[in-house]
Write a protein that holds these residues in place. Structure first.
Motif, PDB file in Angstrom:
ATOM      1  N   ASP A 561      -1.742  62.792  62.796  1.00 55.25           N
ATOM      2  CA  ASP A 561      -1.238  61.765  61.882  1.00 55.25           C
ATOM      3  C   ASP A 561      -2.363  60.752  61.656  1.00 55.25           C
ATOM      4  OD1 ASP A 561      -0.017  59.665  60.535  1.00 55.25           O
ATOM      5  OD2 ASP A 561       1.863  59.838  61.647  1.00 55.25           O
ATOM      6  N   TYR A 563      -2.369  58.028  60.236  1.00 54.28           N
ATOM      7  CA  TYR A 563      -1.938  56.635  60.140  1.00 54.28           C
ATOM      8  C   TYR A 563      -1.255  56.170  61.423  1.00 54.28           C
ATOM      9  CZ  TYR A 563      -3.070  57.311  55.253  1.00 54.28           C
ATOM     10  OH  TYR A 563      -3.733  57.587  54.083  1.00 54.28           O
ATOM     11  N   TYR A 568       2.981  48.636  64.369  1.00 55.99           N
ATOM     12  CA  TYR A 568       4.266  49.322  64.278  1.00 55.99           C
ATOM     13  C   TYR A 568       4.090  50.837  64.290  1.00 55.99           C
ATOM     14  CZ  TYR A 568       3.797  50.625  59.318  1.00 55.99           C
ATOM     15  OH  TYR A 568       3.406  51.196  58.132  1.00 55.99           O
ATOM     16  N   GLN A 569       2.952  51.347  63.776  1.00 58.82           N
ATOM     17  CA  GLN A 569       2.686  52.785  63.821  1.00 58.82           C
ATOM     18  C   GLN A 569       2.386  53.235  65.253  1.00 58.82           C
ATOM     19  OE1 GLN A 569      -0.582  52.654  61.075  1.00 58.82           O
ATOM     20  NE2 GLN A 569       0.717  53.039  59.272  1.00 58.82           N
ATOM     21  N   ASN A 572       5.603  53.470  67.043  1.00 56.85           N
ATOM     22  CA  ASN A 572       6.281  54.733  66.748  1.00 56.85           C
ATOM     23  C   ASN A 572       5.798  55.834  67.676  1.00 56.85           C
ATOM     24  OD1 ASN A 572       7.793  53.669  64.627  1.00 56.85           O
ATOM     25  ND2 ASN A 572       6.298  54.237  63.065  1.00 56.85           N
ATOM     26  N   ARG A 651       5.689  62.056  55.960  1.00 58.38           N
ATOM     27  CA  ARG A 651       5.386  60.663  56.280  1.00 58.38           C
ATOM     28  C   ARG A 651       4.887  60.499  57.710  1.00 58.38           C
ATOM     29  NH1 ARG A 651       6.937  56.985  52.471  1.00 58.38           N
ATOM     30  NH2 ARG A 651       6.196  55.469  53.981  1.00 58.38           N
ATOM     31  N   ASP A 654       6.012  57.699  60.594  1.00 54.77           N
ATOM     32  CA  ASP A 654       6.421  56.475  59.900  1.00 54.77           C
ATOM     33  C   ASP A 654       7.648  56.742  59.031  1.00 54.77           C
ATOM     34  OD1 ASP A 654       6.509  53.951  58.857  1.00 54.77           O
ATOM     35  OD2 ASP A 654       4.813  54.224  57.491  1.00 54.77           O
ATOM     36  N   HIS A 658      11.265  48.648  57.707  1.00 53.13           N
ATOM     37  CA  HIS A 658      10.973  47.477  58.525  1.00 53.13           C
ATOM     38  C   HIS A 658      12.224  47.010  59.267  1.00 53.13           C
ATOM     39  CE1 HIS A 658       9.105  43.616  59.633  1.00 53.13           C
ATOM     40  NE2 HIS A 658      10.303  43.104  59.395  1.00 53.13           N
TER      41      HIS A 658
END
Length: 691
Positions: A561, A563, A568-569, A572, A651, A654, A658
């Motif tokens: 991934d 990203y 916040y990523q 995850n 995605r 993600d 929010h």
């Protein structure tokens, strides 16, 4: 300024304003946003910072001098007396005094009554007669010994709204924006930050504008408190009025038989009834009968002959239960008064063109409000009002055909919602087939939600096949989001016996299939190749339900991934590691390898975060490693296991919208299934490996 802000100022000079300025000037003035933006539009409709600062000072000075606060009304009245003449900003309501054959104005905050108004002013501004209008007025004090007269004299009155509109310039400006850009322009114009909303959530917000551009449009929105359901109707336009459900009497809405005075529907483009829900309320049955006929026929009759009107009706109410509870025990209309759920009231519900799912909206947070540029709301309100004369409902008919199973009433609801959204998004034309289909599906969903819930209220309503065909003959079925989230409850009749055992074992649609077992044993999960799609705002989604069964028994997992950069990523990724820990035996060890891209500006944060994760993972049997792709060419996002499964994710990790990460008391922070998801797709592929 963002590039979008610069573009708005370039193509709509003089009719845009920076939206955070409203808060900067409002202070303790209790006035609608359109009043403040009218003033800001006079002095701050520019992107020049120096002019904006000067304009803010001017508007603040105008409000300080001329806006009437109730607690300072005595001082203002004294100023008028001493100076002889004074300008005020107040809400003005006019009534006819038939005993003296004169019109008399009442100033809400100033507290003066019986101020004479000439007939010419009333003919020019008839809304003064009902509901009240915010105005800038010049008032003079002229005392007389005559006890019958008032000393207050109205010299001039100017409603606070746009005086002219260049509609052709608006269309030309619209052509300069892509559809996504235009949606963001409209979001900023109603004061919302487009970056805080997904595409579906933006459309839900824009549907709230349809009553302003579509005549006799009937809309209902039910949802939790604090989601901004009534904001547009109280703050956005001088052509709409918001009334409490308890104050919506027959005389106030339609006609007062005693005075012959026409009610709100005769003067306003939109009449929104707030606090419409409340199972203990008992509305007047005569009001329901009149409302039912008006919503169907655009006219009403109270013994004085039929009267026509164009006002759209909006019903806003709070829900007291979550969606699965309502679907399991009753229906999505369960919080409405009983009168609206019996045979007479159902006719009103059946005349609703669209049911907006207010439960999909989060409570408004500070980050949801816009600080960018948008239209002065009064300008946009006038544009939408001018669009009421057009009909765009046929713009899909050369590309798509509605199912013949859809009744005329259902078709009218779909067409009016579609027409309204097309006016808002594509007043100039130029829409693509994909965009038309998106709006058509959304419009059909809004009417389907009404019909599906009516079928639960009254079993005599026939099932309707909400589908359409493309020009090529391909049939497409339309479902509501809650139908996909809770299929076991959605299609359950109210009087069916509760049988929750199978429901508890069944995974939400799209997740790994669960084969029912005797209650004493654990359910057996069936792994299979598949491609699944999730809608924006769908809840009940979690890494555990999505990935858990496919990660079980793996000893080596590779996550690709590009990203995993921002906080916040990275969080995850940590939640995925938590899932892996939960699915493995305590004595087992698993290798997890991450392939990602290094952030150009926050590379040190990545290094620090990954090192902390590695150190923590070592203590629970996870060997976490990572590498940065130096070529910058990775785009695919997937998870691969040594048990032979590849999970392709468009995605990556993600998949959530929010949520408040710092609020330890928010369940969305603690449990993924209570978060709203983004729109995403996942493909599960069996490629071999050690199984």
């Amino acid at each position: 300024m963002s590039s979008l802000d610069a573009k708005i100022n370039q193509h709509f000079p003089g009719v845009v304003v920076r939206k955070d300025l409203v808060k900067a000037v409002k202070g303790n003035a209790i006035v609608p946003s359109y009043v403040l933006e009218y003033l800001l539009g006079q002095y701050c409709a520019t992107d020049d910072e120096a002019t904006i600062e000067t304009g803010i000072s001017t508007v603040k000075e105008i409000l300080a001098k001329h806006y009437v606060h109730r607690n300072e009304a005595g001082l203002i009245r004294s100023n008028i007396k001493e100076k002889g003449r004074y300008k005020v900003i107040d809400k003005v309501t006019v009534s006819l005094n038939d005993s003296r054959d004169v019109y008399e104005a009442e100033f809400e905050n100033l507290g003066i009554k019986k101020v004479l108004v000439d007939s010419g002013t009333i003919k020019k501004h008839p809304k003064l007669l009902v509901g009240g209008v915010w105005c800038i007025c010049d008032i003079e004090y002229d005392f007389s010994e005559d006890g019958q007269s008032t000393p207050w004299v109205l010299l001039s009155l100017k409603p606070i709204q746009l005086s002219s509109l260049d509609y052709d310039a608006y269309l030309e400006g619209r052509k300069q924006f892509t559809t996504s850009e235009w949606i963001d322009v409209l979001m900023q114009s109603i004061g919302l930050n487009p970056e805080a909303f997904g595409r579906r959530s933006k459309l839900i917000q824009l549907v709230r504008l349809i009553p302003f551009c579509e005549r006799n449009y009937n809309l209902i929105e039910l949802g939790p408190k604090g989601t901004g359901k009534s904001h547009v109707y109280s703050e956005f336009s001088p052509h709409g009025t918001l009334v409490s459900g308890g104050e919506a009497t027959l005389a106030k809405l339609f006609i007062n038989n005693t005075t012959g005075k026409i009610g709100l529907v005769g003067y306003w483009d939109v009449v929104a009834m707030d606090e419409f829900a409340g199972s203990g309320k008992k509305p007047d049955i005569k009001l329901i009968d009149t409302l039912k006929n008006y919503m169907a026929n655009k006219s009403f009759n109270r013994g004085t002959g039929p009267q026509g009107a164009e006002a759209s009706m909006v019903f806003i109410g709070n829900t007291s239960h979550n969606v699965p509870y309502m679907l399991k025990h009753e229906h999505l209309f369960m919080d409405l008064p009983e009168t609206y759920r019996n045979s007479d009231g159902q006719a009103i519900l059946d005349r609703l063109h669209c049911f907006l799912p207010g439960w999909e909206m989060d409570n408004l947070r500070n980050d949801m409000f816009s600080t960018g540029f948008g239209f002065v709301v009064d300008y946009l309100a006038e544009v939408l009002r001018s669009l009421r004369s057009y009909d765009f409902s046929d713009r899909y008919q050369d590309r798509f055909t509605l199912s013949s199973d859809i009744s005329t009433r259902d078709r009218d609801g779909i067409n009016k919602t579609f027409s309204g959204l097309m006016k808002i998004l594509f007043p100039h034309g130029g829409e693509t087939e994909e965009e038309v289909e998106e709006i058509l599906r959304f419009s059909m969903e809004g009417r389907k939600r009404v019909k599906d819930q009516l079928m639960r209220v009254d079993s005599t309503y026939a099932t309707v096949n909400f589908s359409y065909q493309s020009a090529g003959g391909e049939n497409q079925q339309v479902t509501t989001l809650e139908e996909e989230e809770y299929p076991a409850y959605y299609h359950k009749k109210i009087n069916d016996e509760d049988d929750v055992k199978d429901v508890d074992l069944a995974a939400p649609e799209g997740f790994a299939a669960v084969k029912s077992q005797p209650v004493a044993s654990a359910p057996q999960v069936i792994l299979e190749e598949k491609h699944i799609t999730f809608q924006e705002n769908q809840k009940g989604v979690s890494y555990e339900l999505l990935f858990g069964p496919y990660l079980k028994d793996a000893t080596k997992i590779t996550i690709t991934d590009p990203y995993i950069r921002l906080f916040y990523q990275i969080r995850n990724l940590m939640e995925l590691l938590e899932l892996i820990v939960k699915t493995k035996a305590e004595e087992d060890e698993i290798s997890v390898h991450l392939v990602t891209s290094r952030d150009e500006f926050k590379g040190e944060l990545q290094d620090e975060s990954f090192e902390k994760m590695r150190s923590s993972a070592d203590t629970v049997g996870i060997n976490f490693t990572w590498e940065f792709d130096e070529t910058g060419t990775i785009h695919a996002r997937h998870i691969v296991t040594d048990t032979g499964w590849k999970i392709s994710l468009d995605r990556g990790l993600d998949i959530f919208q929010h949520y408040e990460m710092n609020d330890v008391f928010a369940f969305a922070n603690r449990l993924q299934k209570y978060r709203s998801s983004k729109a995403f797709e996942a493909t599960f592929i069996r490629y071999g490996g050690n199984q």
